[in-house]
Scaffold this motif. Structure first.
Motif, PDB file in Angstrom:
ATOM      1  N   GLU A   1      17.313  10.955 -11.806  1.00 20.82           N
ATOM      2  CA  GLU A   1      17.979  10.051 -10.870  1.00 20.82           C
ATOM      3  C   GLU A   1      16.988   9.524  -9.834  1.00 20.82           C
ATOM      4  OE1 GLU A   1      21.770  10.019  -7.773  1.00 20.82           O
ATOM      5  OE2 GLU A   1      21.411  11.745  -9.083  1.00 20.82           O
ATOM      6  N   GLN A   2      16.088  10.397  -9.397  1.00 20.02           N
ATOM      7  CA  GLN A   2      15.074   9.981  -8.433  1.00 20.02           C
ATOM      8  C   GLN A   2      14.164   8.916  -9.037  1.00 20.02           C
ATOM      9  OE1 GLN A   2      12.830  13.222  -6.831  1.00 20.02           O
ATOM     10  NE2 GLN A   2      11.641  11.939  -5.453  1.00 20.02           N
ATOM     11  N   LYS A   3      13.795   9.097 -10.304  1.00 27.48           N
ATOM     12  CA  LYS A   3      12.965   8.108 -10.983  1.00 27.48           C
ATOM     13  C   LYS A   3      13.669   6.762 -11.073  1.00 27.48           C
ATOM     14  CE  LYS A   3       9.607  10.290 -14.038  1.00 27.48           C
ATOM     15  NZ  LYS A   3       9.125  10.352 -15.424  1.00 27.48           N
ATOM     16  N   ILE A   4      14.959   6.809 -11.418  1.00 27.35           N
ATOM     17  CA  ILE A   4      15.738   5.571 -11.544  1.00 27.35           C
ATOM     18  C   ILE A   4      15.777   4.833 -10.207  1.00 27.35           C
ATOM     19  CG2 ILE A   4      18.051   4.646 -11.923  1.00 27.35           C
ATOM     20  CD1 ILE A   4      18.465   6.898 -13.997  1.00 27.35           C
ATOM     21  N   ASN A   5      15.994   5.569  -9.127  1.00 27.74           N
ATOM     22  CA  ASN A   5      16.049   4.953  -7.800  1.00 27.74           C
ATOM     23  C   ASN A   5      14.708   4.360  -7.402  1.00 27.74           C
ATOM     24  OD1 ASN A   5      18.762   5.587  -7.438  1.00 27.74           O
ATOM     25  ND2 ASN A   5      18.305   7.568  -6.486  1.00 27.74           N
ATOM     26  N   ILE A   6      13.625   5.081  -7.704  1.00 28.95           N
ATOM     27  CA  ILE A   6      12.291   4.581  -7.392  1.00 28.95           C
ATOM     28  C   ILE A   6      12.007   3.314  -8.177  1.00 28.95           C
ATOM     29  CG2 ILE A   6       9.819   5.058  -7.629  1.00 28.95           C
ATOM     30  CD1 ILE A   6      10.501   8.006  -7.021  1.00 28.95           C
TER      31      ILE A   6
ATOM     32  N   LEU B   1       0.827  -1.211   0.000  1.00 29.38           N
ATOM     33  CA  LEU B   1       0.000   0.000   0.000  1.00 29.38           C
ATOM     34  C   LEU B   1       0.860   1.258   0.000  1.00 29.38           C
ATOM     35  CD1 LEU B   1      -3.045  -0.845   2.297  1.00 29.38           C
ATOM     36  CD2 LEU B   1      -2.707  -1.206  -0.150  1.00 29.38           C
ATOM     37  N   ASN B   2       1.976   1.219   0.687  1.00 28.23           N
ATOM     38  CA  ASN B   2       2.882   2.364   0.667  1.00 28.23           C
ATOM     39  C   ASN B   2       3.490   2.568  -0.715  1.00 28.23           C
ATOM     40  OD1 ASN B   2       2.475   3.159   3.265  1.00 28.23           O
ATOM     41  ND2 ASN B   2       4.441   2.498   4.050  1.00 28.23           N
ATOM     42  N   GLU B   3       3.848   1.471  -1.385  1.00 30.21           N
ATOM     43  CA  GLU B   3       4.405   1.582  -2.733  1.00 30.21           C
ATOM     44  C   GLU B   3       3.373   2.163  -3.694  1.00 30.21           C
ATOM     45  OE1 GLU B   3       7.467   1.136  -3.714  1.00 30.21           O
ATOM     46  OE2 GLU B   3       8.155   0.511  -1.745  1.00 30.21           O
ATOM     47  N   TYR B   4       2.138   1.748  -3.558  1.00 32.87           N
ATOM     48  CA  TYR B   4       1.086   2.266  -4.429  1.00 32.87           C
ATOM     49  C   TYR B   4       0.836   3.754  -4.167  1.00 32.87           C
ATOM     50  CZ  TYR B   4      -3.376   2.769  -6.787  1.00 32.87           C
ATOM     51  OH  TYR B   4      -4.391   3.186  -7.607  1.00 32.87           O
ATOM     52  N   GLU B   5       0.827   4.116  -2.893  1.00 26.97           N
ATOM     53  CA  GLU B   5       0.643   5.528  -2.550  1.00 26.97           C
ATOM     54  C   GLU B   5       1.797   6.372  -3.085  1.00 26.97           C
ATOM     55  OE1 GLU B   5      -1.042   8.982  -0.741  1.00 26.97           O
ATOM     56  OE2 GLU B   5      -1.845   7.026  -1.301  1.00 26.97           O
ATOM     57  N   LEU B   6       3.011   5.823  -3.036  1.00 21.09           N
ATOM     58  CA  LEU B   6       4.174   6.532  -3.580  1.00 21.09           C
ATOM     59  C   LEU B   6       3.971   6.824  -5.061  1.00 21.09           C
ATOM     60  CD1 LEU B   6       7.123   7.557  -3.484  1.00 21.09           C
ATOM     61  CD2 LEU B   6       7.854   5.199  -3.908  1.00 21.09           C
TER      62      LEU B   6
ATOM     63  N   ILE C   1       3.626  10.447  -6.975  1.00 22.53           N
ATOM     64  CA  ILE C   1       4.472  10.815  -8.115  1.00 22.53           C
ATOM     65  C   ILE C   1       3.600  11.264  -9.275  1.00 22.53           C
ATOM     66  CG2 ILE C   1       6.044   9.927  -9.885  1.00 22.53           C
ATOM     67  CD1 ILE C   1       7.198   8.090  -7.723  1.00 22.53           C
ATOM     68  N   TYR C   2       2.530  10.536  -9.545  1.00 22.05           N
ATOM     69  CA  TYR C   2       1.654  10.903 -10.647  1.00 22.05           C
ATOM     70  C   TYR C   2       1.072  12.292 -10.439  1.00 22.05           C
ATOM     71  CZ  TYR C   2      -2.071  11.194 -13.976  1.00 22.05           C
ATOM     72  OH  TYR C   2      -2.882  11.635 -14.972  1.00 22.05           O
ATOM     73  N   HIS C   3       0.655  12.556  -9.215  1.00 21.03           N
ATOM     74  CA  HIS C   3       0.008  13.844  -8.959  1.00 21.03           C
ATOM     75  C   HIS C   3       1.007  14.982  -8.792  1.00 21.03           C
ATOM     76  CE1 HIS C   3      -4.071  12.372  -8.814  1.00 21.03           C
ATOM     77  NE2 HIS C   3      -3.641  11.344  -8.119  1.00 21.03           N
ATOM     78  N   ASP C   4       2.285  14.660  -8.742  1.00 24.19           N
ATOM     79  CA  ASP C   4       3.321  15.694  -8.776  1.00 24.19           C
ATOM     80  C   ASP C   4       3.619  15.985 -10.247  1.00 24.19           C
ATOM     81  OD1 ASP C   4       5.473  17.353  -8.588  1.00 24.19           O
ATOM     82  OD2 ASP C   4       6.728  16.004  -7.414  1.00 24.19           O
ATOM     83  N   LYS C   5       2.881  16.908 -10.828  1.00 25.79           N
ATOM     84  CA  LYS C   5       2.961  17.168 -12.275  1.00 25.79           C
ATOM     85  C   LYS C   5       4.382  17.531 -12.711  1.00 25.79           C
ATOM     86  CE  LYS C   5      -1.477  16.660 -12.328  1.00 25.79           C
ATOM     87  NZ  LYS C   5      -2.079  15.406 -12.761  1.00 25.79           N
ATOM     88  N   LYS C   6       5.087  18.301 -11.888  1.00 23.47           N
ATOM     89  CA  LYS C   6       6.445  18.712 -12.246  1.00 23.47           C
ATOM     90  C   LYS C   6       7.362  17.497 -12.357  1.00 23.47           C
ATOM     91  CE  LYS C   6       6.140  23.293 -10.121  1.00 23.47           C
ATOM     92  NZ  LYS C   6       6.699  24.183  -9.088  1.00 23.47           N
TER      93      LYS C   6
ATOM     94  N   GLU D   1      -0.394  -0.425 -13.866  1.00 24.24           N
ATOM     95  CA  GLU D   1      -1.034   0.636 -14.654  1.00 24.24           C
ATOM     96  C   GLU D   1      -0.364   1.985 -14.408  1.00 24.24           C
ATOM     97  OE1 GLU D   1      -5.275   3.062 -14.806  1.00 24.24           O
ATOM     98  OE2 GLU D   1      -5.101   1.222 -13.634  1.00 24.24           O
ATOM     99  N   LEU D   2      -0.120   2.304 -13.148  1.00 26.01           N
ATOM    100  CA  LEU D   2       0.491   3.587 -12.824  1.00 26.01           C
ATOM    101  C   LEU D   2       1.909   3.679 -13.351  1.00 26.01           C
ATOM    102  CD1 LEU D   2      -0.676   4.467  -9.202  1.00 26.01           C
ATOM    103  CD2 LEU D   2      -0.853   5.919 -11.225  1.00 26.01           C
ATOM    104  N   ARG D   3       2.657   2.599 -13.278  1.00 25.05           N
ATOM    105  CA  ARG D   3       4.035   2.620 -13.768  1.00 25.05           C
ATOM    106  C   ARG D   3       4.074   2.913 -15.272  1.00 25.05           C
ATOM    107  NH1 ARG D   3       7.826  -2.055 -11.304  1.00 25.05           N
ATOM    108  NH2 ARG D   3       9.410  -0.641 -12.136  1.00 25.05           N
ATOM    109  N   LYS D   4       3.107   2.378 -15.990  1.00 28.18           N
ATOM    110  CA  LYS D   4       3.039   2.655 -17.423  1.00 28.18           C
ATOM    111  C   LYS D   4       2.722   4.135 -17.681  1.00 28.18           C
ATOM    112  CE  LYS D   4       1.512  -1.965 -18.862  1.00 28.18           C
ATOM    113  NZ  LYS D   4       0.375  -2.755 -19.404  1.00 28.18           N
ATOM    114  N   ILE D   5       1.818   4.684 -16.901  1.00 35.50           N
ATOM    115  CA  ILE D   5       1.386   6.065 -17.082  1.00 35.50           C
ATOM    116  C   ILE D   5       2.518   7.046 -16.795  1.00 35.50           C
ATOM    117  CG2 ILE D   5      -0.156   7.880 -16.223  1.00 35.50           C
ATOM    118  CD1 ILE D   5      -2.261   5.694 -15.789  1.00 35.50           C
ATOM    119  N   ILE D   6       3.249   6.794 -15.708  1.00 36.90           N
ATOM    120  CA  ILE D   6       4.286   7.763 -15.308  1.00 36.90           C
ATOM    121  C   ILE D   6       5.669   7.319 -15.769  1.00 36.90           C
ATOM    122  CG2 ILE D   6       2.967   8.563 -13.339  1.00 36.90           C
ATOM    123  CD1 ILE D   6       4.587   6.852 -11.530  1.00 36.90           C
ATOM    124  N   ASN D   7       5.706   6.241 -16.537  1.00 35.77           N
ATOM    125  CA  ASN D   7       6.965   5.798 -17.179  1.00 35.77           C
ATOM    126  C   ASN D   7       8.031   5.455 -16.137  1.00 35.77           C
ATOM    127  OD1 ASN D   7       8.644   5.089 -19.314  1.00 35.77           O
ATOM    128  ND2 ASN D   7       9.466   7.153 -19.506  1.00 35.77           N
ATOM    129  N   ILE D   8       7.631   4.670 -15.138  1.00 31.83           N
ATOM    130  CA  ILE D   8       8.582   4.186 -14.121  1.00 31.83           C
ATOM    131  C   ILE D   8       8.569   2.661 -14.159  1.00 31.83           C
ATOM    132  CG2 ILE D   8       8.922   3.891 -11.643  1.00 31.83           C
ATOM    133  CD1 ILE D   8       8.367   6.738 -11.246  1.00 31.83           C
TER     134      ILE D   8
END
Length: 210
Positions: free
Chosen positions: A39-44, A13-18, A22-27, A203-210
Motif C-alpha cells: 500500500e505504501q508503494k502504491i501511494n508513493i 530533489l526531495n522526490e529523488y532522495e525519497l 526506498i532503494y536502500h531500505d532492502k526490506k 532509472e530508480l523507479r524501474k529498479i525498485i518497481n515503483i
C-alpha cells in the motif's frame, strides 16, 4: 510559463532522495508480500506521478536535450555508494515560503535547452562558491550546534565538491538565503541538472518497481 524555480528544485530533489531511501531500505524492496508495504508503494507511485506531471517538469522533460553520456552513472549497491554518485541529493526540512524573489519567467520560445558550453563553467563555479560561503556562515559546526544546520553544511560541502548547482540552491532555500542573481546561462544549467535528475528518477523507479 511563470514558476517558482526554487520550490521546483526543492520538490524534485526531495522526490529523488525519497526513491534513494526506498532503494536502500532492502526490506521495503524484498518484502513485497507485506500488505502495508504494498500500500505504501502504491501511494508513493501515485504521489510521484502527480508530482512529475506538472507543466514545468513536462516542459523540461520534452525540451531539454541530454545525451546518454551526460547522465552520471548511478550506483545503488549500498548507502556508502551514494557518495560516489556524480550528483548528490539533499533531503532537509524547509519552509516553503522563504523566498521573496522566487518567481522566474521562463520564455519557452527563446530558451536554449542544450547543456551550457564550457565557457560558462566559471560563472557556475563562482555562483556556487559565493552561496556556499553564505551557507557555511550559518551552518558550520564552529558557528552553530544546530544539528539540522550542521547536516546542511555536510550536504553543501558535497554539493560544492560535485559542482552541483541545484543542490547548493536547495541548501539556500532550506536556510532562507535569498538568491536574486540568476542569469540566463545559470537557468539553462539548472534546467539541464533537473533533466538529469528526471532520468535518474526514471532509472530508480524501474529498479525498485515503483
Amino acid at each position: 510559463m511563470k514558476i517558482n524555480i526554487y520550490f521546483e528544485i526543492f520538490n524534485i530533489l526531495n522526490e529523488y532522495e525519497l526513491l534513494l531511501n526506498i532503494y536502500h531500505d532492502k526490506k521495503f524492496i524484498i518484502d513485497e508480500k507485506n500488505n502495508d508495504k504494498k500500500e505504501q508503494k502504491i501511494n508513493i507511485d501515485k504521489n510521484l506521478n502527480e508530482f512529475m506531471d506538472n507543466d514545468f517538469l513536462n516542459y523540461i522533460f520534452n525540451s531539454v536535450k541530454i545525451k546518454k553520456n551526460e547522465i552520471p552513472n548511478q550506483t545503488h549497491n549500498d548507502e556508502d555508494n551514494r557518495k560516489n554518485d556524480n550528483i548528490n541529493i539533499n533531503n532537509t526540512e524547509c519552509n516553503q515560503d522563504n523566498q521573496k524573489n522566487d518567481n522566474i519567467q521562463i520564455n519557452e520560445d527563446n530558451k536554449k535547452n542544450d547543456k551550457p558550453e564550457s565557457n560558462n563553467n566559471n560563472e557556475i563555479t563562482n555562483f556556487i562558491k559565493k552561496y556556499y560561503r553564505k551557507i557555511v556562515i550559518l551552518t558550520h559546526p564552529d558557528k552553530t550546534n544546530d544539528i539540522i544546520k550542521n547536516n546542511i553544511f555536510k550536504k553543501a560541502k558535497d554539493n560544492i565538491e560535485n559542482k552541483f548547482l541545484i543542490g547548493i540552491i536547495k541548501n539556500c532555500y532550506d536556510l532562507k538565503i535569498e538568491i536574486n542573481d540568476l542569469t540566463e546561462s545559470l537557468l539553462n544549467y539548472i534546467m539541464f541538472e533537473i533533466r538529469v535528475i528526471q532520468e535518474k528518477i526514471i532509472e530508480l523507479r524501474k529498479i525498485i518497481n515503483i
